[in-house]
Write a protein that holds these residues in place. Structure first.
Motif, PDB file in Angstrom:
ATOM      1  N   ILE A   1      -2.762  -3.637   6.015  1.00  0.00           N
ATOM      2  CA  ILE A   1      -1.263  -3.563   6.149  1.00  0.00           C
ATOM      3  C   ILE A   1      -0.798  -2.540   7.345  1.00  0.00           C
ATOM      4  O   ILE A   1      -1.725  -1.619   7.337  1.00  0.00           O
ATOM      5  N   GLU A   2       0.180  -2.563   7.761  1.00  0.00           N
ATOM      6  CA  GLU A   2       0.487  -1.627   8.671  1.00  0.00           C
ATOM      7  C   GLU A   2       1.503  -0.812   8.206  1.00  0.00           C
ATOM      8  O   GLU A   2       2.404  -0.865   7.355  1.00  0.00           O
ATOM      9  N   ALA A   3       1.225   0.681   8.215  1.00  0.00           N
ATOM     10  CA  ALA A   3       1.904   1.603   7.664  1.00  0.00           C
ATOM     11  C   ALA A   3       2.029   2.793   8.652  1.00  0.00           C
ATOM     12  O   ALA A   3       1.210   3.464   9.280  1.00  0.00           O
ATOM     13  N   LYS A   4       3.299   3.187   9.198  1.00  0.00           N
ATOM     14  CA  LYS A   4       3.607   4.207  10.170  1.00  0.00           C
ATOM     15  C   LYS A   4       2.787   3.996  11.462  1.00  0.00           C
ATOM     16  O   LYS A   4       2.422   4.790  12.143  1.00  0.00           O
ATOM     17  N   GLY A   5       2.865   2.487  11.864  1.00  0.00           N
ATOM     18  CA  GLY A   5       2.239   2.214  13.179  1.00  0.00           C
ATOM     19  C   GLY A   5       0.761   2.278  13.110  1.00  0.00           C
ATOM     20  O   GLY A   5       0.049   1.934  14.003  1.00  0.00           O
ATOM     21  N   GLU A   6       0.168   2.332  11.762  1.00  0.00           N
ATOM     22  CA  GLU A   6      -1.263   2.366  11.879  1.00  0.00           C
ATOM     23  C   GLU A   6      -1.815   1.390  10.707  1.00  0.00           C
ATOM     24  O   GLU A   6      -0.883   1.016   9.787  1.00  0.00           O
ATOM     25  N   LEU A   7      -3.008   0.780  10.911  1.00  0.00           N
ATOM     26  CA  LEU A   7      -3.600  -0.204   9.981  1.00  0.00           C
ATOM     27  C   LEU A   7      -4.132   0.878   8.736  1.00  0.00           C
ATOM     28  O   LEU A   7      -4.908   1.520   9.151  1.00  0.00           O
ATOM     29  N   LYS A   8      -4.042   0.125   7.673  1.00  0.00           N
ATOM     30  CA  LYS A   8      -4.572   0.894   6.394  1.00  0.00           C
ATOM     31  C   LYS A   8      -5.053  -0.169   5.528  1.00  0.00           C
ATOM     32  O   LYS A   8      -4.443  -1.230   5.420  1.00  0.00           O
ATOM     33  N   HIS A   9      -6.264  -0.118   4.753  1.00  0.00           N
ATOM     34  CA  HIS A   9      -6.654  -0.904   3.911  1.00  0.00           C
ATOM     35  C   HIS A   9      -6.199  -0.664   2.668  1.00  0.00           C
ATOM     36  O   HIS A   9      -6.337   0.425   2.016  1.00  0.00           O
ATOM     37  N   VAL A  10      -5.722  -1.597   1.733  1.00  0.00           N
ATOM     38  CA  VAL A  10      -5.455  -1.507   0.235  1.00  0.00           C
ATOM     39  C   VAL A  10      -5.871  -2.544  -0.530  1.00  0.00           C
ATOM     40  O   VAL A  10      -6.359  -3.582   0.109  1.00  0.00           O
TER      41      VAL A  10
ATOM     42  N   SER B   1     -12.141  -3.664 -10.739  1.00  0.00           N
ATOM     43  CA  SER B   1     -11.581  -2.440 -10.449  1.00  0.00           C
ATOM     44  C   SER B   1     -10.856  -2.112  -8.855  1.00  0.00           C
ATOM     45  O   SER B   1     -11.456  -2.972  -8.090  1.00  0.00           O
ATOM     46  N   ALA B   2      -9.901  -1.262  -9.000  1.00  0.00           N
ATOM     47  CA  ALA B   2      -9.201  -1.274  -7.714  1.00  0.00           C
ATOM     48  C   ALA B   2      -9.268   0.211  -7.382  1.00  0.00           C
ATOM     49  O   ALA B   2      -8.701   1.216  -8.429  1.00  0.00           O
ATOM     50  N   GLU B   3      -9.370   0.652  -6.322  1.00  0.00           N
ATOM     51  CA  GLU B   3      -9.379   2.261  -5.933  1.00  0.00           C
ATOM     52  C   GLU B   3      -8.166   2.431  -4.981  1.00  0.00           C
ATOM     53  O   GLU B   3      -7.787   1.853  -3.961  1.00  0.00           O
TER      54      GLU B   3
END
Length: 490
Positions: free
Chosen positions: A229-238, A268-270
């Motif tokens: 997902i995009e968060a604050k202009g950066e891609l992060k994985h969730v 499980s999810a981290e």
């Protein structure tokens, strides 16, 4: 506010109710904990620091107190209520020291937080906060609320104002149309559904706490896939919770994990380095939606035209501060604009004080003295040359706590304001405390959040609520359609 006038914050230890154990008849908090809660400067903490320096000389005064969070007590378990009562009456031992219940603010009561303080410090601190006053017969709720004034987050001003207390302005009767909430007949079927769901929720939260899988077990499970997902202009994985979801993930879908499945997660999810159990839909059940009606809650709204309100108080918790005192506050806070109003605090005093040119008004009306609530004359300038700084109403002065058998209303615990001022000095109170202050119009947001009480007080209809919610609904729609909300003003 200047940088050096920001409220200082301190971290103190936080324990949960279920962490307290018993050994040899003593209630014990765990020896080591990394959990903390943040508290800000207040009259209470100011005097705690001084008492610690006088008596225990602890390296860090925050070691003298800790907070207990008791919001996870099971409502249907008398044993837990009895245990909590023991904590309040007997105290809790931590690292060999006995800690007992300390002064509690109304906000702490609402959030089910109780502070405990070292027994060796309690009497001295309590004496300072109460100014040595202990009514034999009182209303305990009002007494604790009065002492809780000391816990308001506030900024100290090194000046004690000269105060005059006057009666509240009241009107015997005001006639208006009002709504009142009254009891009505109950729908037994709806009530049974409500009670059944309350029991189910209680069992569910208890099972989550007791049966939740350990971190070791979660490490053995497959992880859910990740998405970007995009968060604050950066891609992060969730974690991708489209199939397997956490407790919160299913809760958002209106479902919950069945009790006998809580100990049996399949994935499980981290999140932020911590593992959480995940379940698939066959392990869950739908959370029932119980229609809200007058009959299901047993309450109804009744209109009373031309209702007679008795003893209406117009200026509850209000007072006036002189231009000169407002200037002292402004200078200490290093503000560039006049302070038009403050929320002030002193022992037993809590109110909103409006800036007003008291002495100019007195001069124009040829007034040289006031008669205070103790029926004593108060000159505008006393023998020591001090002018009146604050005129406060009785409702600001939370000192009416002494109940006498046979009397309907309580008496003041002070003989007069002179005794109060003398006790302030005796108990080392040298500061006036500012919980907040009025800002100029250019610094004020024209909108402010309202509490739920206004929904009833303003007699809002469902259509009114839709209209009030429309700006935020518009923002949410734009987000869902991928539009840039930064360019949209609400």
């Amino acid at each position: 506010m200047s940088k050096n006038q920001k409220r200082n914050q301190h971290k103190i230890k936080l324990f949960q109710f279920h962490e307290i154990t018993e050994s040899s008849g003593q209630l014990l908090a765990p020896e080591a904990t990394q959990r903390t809660i943040t508290v800000s400067d207040s009259m209470y903490l100011h005097h705690l620091k001084q008492v610690v320096a006088e008596i225990d000389q602890i390296a860090d005064f925050t070691d003298a107190i800790f907070m207990l969070k008791a919001d996870n007590i099971a409502e249907d378990d008398p044993a837990q209520f009895n245990l909590f009562e023991r904590m309040l009456c007997e105290g809790i031992y931590y690292q060999g020291e006995r800690y007992i219940r300390s002064i509690k603010s109304p906000a702490m009561g609402r959030t089910q937080r109780t502070e405990f303080i070292r027994k060796t410090l309690y009497d001295s601190l309590y004496n300072r906060i109460t100014l040595g006053k202990y009514p034999n017969l009182t209303n305990i709720n009002k007494w604790e609320a009065a002492l809780g004034v000391s816990r308001s987050t506030a900024i100290p001003i090194p000046f004690i104002p000269r105060i005059v207390v006057i009666p509240d302005y009241k009107k015997d009767e005001i006639i208006e149309d009002v709504w009142k909430i009254e009891e009505c007949g109950l729908d037994s079927e709806a009530q049974n559904l409500v009670q059944a769901e309350k029991r189910k929720q209680s069992a569910y939260f208890k099972a989550k706490k007791e049966l939740k899988p350990s971190a070791e077990k979660l490490k053995q499970l497959k992880s859910v896939p990740v998405k970007y997902i995009e968060a604050k202009g950066e891609l992060k994985h969730v974690p991708d919770q489209s199939i397997y979801k956490t407790f919160n993930g299913w809760d958002k879908e209106g479902r919950r994990v069945e009790l006998d499945q809580i100990a049996l997660p399949v994935r499980s999810a981290e999140y932020s380095g911590k593992l959480y159990p995940c379940y698939f839909i066959e392990q869950t059940e739908e959370i029932p939606v119980i229609p809200i009606s007058q009959e299901s809650i047993g309450l109804k709204r009744v209109e009373y035209p031309k209702y007679k309100n008795k003893d209406v108080q117009f200026f509850d918790g209000q007072g006036l501060m002189s231009f000169e005192f407002a200037e002292i506050i402004q200078q200490h806070l290093e503000l560039k604009h006049p302070v038009n109003a403050v929320q002030g605090r002193l022992p037993y005093i809590k109110g909103n004080f409006i800036r007003f040119d008291i002495h100019k008004w007195f001069k124009e009306h040829h007034i040289t003295e006031m008669i205070d609530i103790f029926n004593q004359p108060k000159p505008l300038i006393d023998e020591e040359g001090r002018p009146i700084d604050l005129i406060i109403t009785k409702s600001c002065f939370k000192a009416w706590h002494r109940y006498i058998e046979g009397q309907e209303k309580p008496e003041c615990i002070f003989e007069n304001i002179a005794e109060y001022e003398k006790l302030l000095t005796h108990h080392h109170h040298t500061h006036f405390w500012i919980a907040n202050y009025a800002k100029p119009s250019y610094q004020i947001n024209p909108y402010t959040p309202l509490t739920y009480q206004y929904i009833h007080a303003l007699n809002l209809t469902l259509d009114d609520l839709y209209k009030l919610a429309s700006p935020i609904l518009d923002v949410l729609k734009r987000i869902l359609h991928g539009k840039n909300i930064m360019l949209h003003r609400i």
